[in-house]
Design an enzyme around this catalytic site. Structure first.
Site, PDB file in Angstrom:
ATOM      1  N   GLN A 129       0.831  -1.203   0.000  1.00 44.80           N
ATOM      2  CA  GLN A 129       0.000   0.000   0.000  1.00 44.80           C
ATOM      3  C   GLN A 129       0.870   1.260   0.000  1.00 44.80           C
ATOM      4  O   GLN A 129       0.538   2.261   0.647  1.00 44.80           O
ATOM      5  CB  GLN A 129      -0.947   0.000   1.202  1.00 44.80           C
ATOM      6  CG  GLN A 129      -2.094  -0.984   1.085  1.00 44.80           C
ATOM      7  CD  GLN A 129      -3.079  -0.614  -0.022  1.00 44.80           C
ATOM      8  OE1 GLN A 129      -3.206   0.541  -0.398  1.00 44.80           O
ATOM      9  NE2 GLN A 129      -3.795  -1.613  -0.520  1.00 44.80           N
ATOM     10  N   SER A 130       1.934   1.233  -0.765  1.00 48.77           N
ATOM     11  CA  SER A 130       2.880   2.348  -0.803  1.00 48.77           C
ATOM     12  C   SER A 130       2.239   3.639  -1.317  1.00 48.77           C
ATOM     13  O   SER A 130       1.750   3.694  -2.451  1.00 48.77           O
ATOM     14  CB  SER A 130       4.064   1.977  -1.699  1.00 48.77           C
ATOM     15  OG  SER A 130       4.865   3.114  -1.974  1.00 48.77           O
ATOM     16  N   ASN A 131       2.270   4.677  -0.494  1.00 51.61           N
ATOM     17  CA  ASN A 131       1.810   5.996  -0.941  1.00 51.61           C
ATOM     18  C   ASN A 131       2.770   6.581  -1.971  1.00 51.61           C
ATOM     19  O   ASN A 131       2.349   7.272  -2.905  1.00 51.61           O
ATOM     20  CB  ASN A 131       1.700   6.945   0.254  1.00 51.61           C
ATOM     21  CG  ASN A 131       0.706   6.462   1.272  1.00 51.61           C
ATOM     22  OD1 ASN A 131      -0.449   6.217   0.964  1.00 51.61           O
ATOM     23  ND2 ASN A 131       1.150   6.316   2.517  1.00 51.61           N
TER      24      ASN A 131
END
Length: 341
Positions: A82-84
């Site tokens: 879930q890397s921003n």
């Protein structure tokens, strides 16, 4: 393949965000945390504009400028599932007319959600690396980058979290904004993942005014921040005294590990929502706010000291986390009734 660095004293920057981001008072949450109602403010770097916002936009303005100068046609980066940073790299690529590929640790979900869904919407290609450590993730990035280069793409590999000395320049800019917006700032509290945000703030504000909350993204948070400060100092972007002074970095909020919501962070996430209508994310900002609460409780932050919480964004990731399906988010009793000053 390009490798952005901080060798230039005055590096180029492309326009990707909306500046300055606002600061907002949070008097009801302040009372909840044991602070005076006029002491707590939020720096809204979740409102940076591009691709659902977040702190990575500031870093990408510098990293992408270097990519443009080198004629890149494809941006590649890496991160957690879930890397921003991956999501905002995809958004920056769209803005600049480039392709984007992101290498993510873990396995693909049954249904794309959160940041993963947005990356697909923006046309980024996602490569799943499986259960890997940082070194193996980097190896897979280099392998993919080599394949694309052989196919004729001009590839720019951006670092994990956008955190090298060049990307950290974005948070020198943020620190300067804060100086103008809140001149009597005593504490700037920020989540620390890959280290670039804290390094930039320390560069601008000094280490005595920046409190980093380690969220467990790496095993070497302190060393990463220190290395970035040394690299910035080498080109005159950091006063030597700031680069060499002790860092204020708490590691008591990590809990069971990166991305695992602690009870304290869960409470902080609910408090921000129910006391101020501000939405945090479960990986970074919830743990940062629980760190601020702990600092208030143990006296590291005094009740009357002007404190800014750096809201680094990450809302899309909330929709990829089990917390969003948790039915036990009942309103809290005994909420304070302070008015905005």
């Amino acid at each position: 393949m390009g490798a952005p660095n901080a060798e230039k004293a005055d590096p180029s920057r492309v326009s990707l965000g909306t500046w300055p981001t606002p600061v907002e008072a949070a008097p009801r949450l302040a009372l909840r945390l044991g602070l005076d109602p006029e002491s707590l403010w939020f720096k809204r770097d979740d409102l940076t504009g591009l691709g659902a916002g977040g702190n990575k936009v500031r870093k990408l303005e510098y990293l992408c400028a270097a990519a443009v100068e080198r004629g890149a046609t494809m941006l590649i980066t890496s991160g957690g599932a879930q890397s921003n940073h991956a999501r905002l790299t995809a958004a920056a690529a769209c803005r600049l007319g480039m392709g984007c590929l992101v290498v993510l640790a873990g396995e693909p979900p049954t249904v794309p959600n959160g940041n993963i869904a947005l990356e697909g919407l923006m046309g980024a290609r996602v490569v799943w690396a499986g259960k890997v450590d940082d070194d193996e993730l980097d190896r897979q990035v280099e392998e993919v980058a080599s394949d694309l280069t052989r196919s004729g793409q001009r590839v720019e590999v951006l670092p994990l979290g956008g955190s090298n000395a060049l990307g950290a320049r974005g948070y020198i800019d943020c620190g300067n904004e804060l100086e103008a917006q809140i001149p009597d700032l005593r504490h700037a509290v920020v989540a620390v993942g890959s280290g670039g945000t804290m390094a930039g703030l320390v560069s601008a504000l000094g280490p005595e005014r920046v409190l980093g909350i380690d969220v467990g993204a790496t095993a070497t948070a302190s060393e990463r921040v220190r290395a970035l400060l040394n690299a910035l100092s080498a080109v005159g972007a950091v006063p030597p005294a700031h680069a060499n002074a002790p860092l204020r970095l708490r590691d008591d909020q990590i809990g069971a590990g990166y991305g695992v919501l602690t009870p304290e962070a869960r409470g902080a996430l609910i408090d921000a929502a129910q006391y101020e209508g501000i939405l945090l994310d479960p990986v970074y900002t919830a743990k940062a706010l629980s760190g601020l609460a702990a600092a208030s409780k143990d006296g590291s932050i005094k009740h009357d000291e002007r404190t800014v919480f750096l809201h680094t964004g990450g809302l899309p990731g909330l929709f990829g986390h089990d917390f969003i399906r948790d039915p036990q988010c009942a309103p809290r009793d005994g909420r304070p009734t302070a008015r905005h000053p």
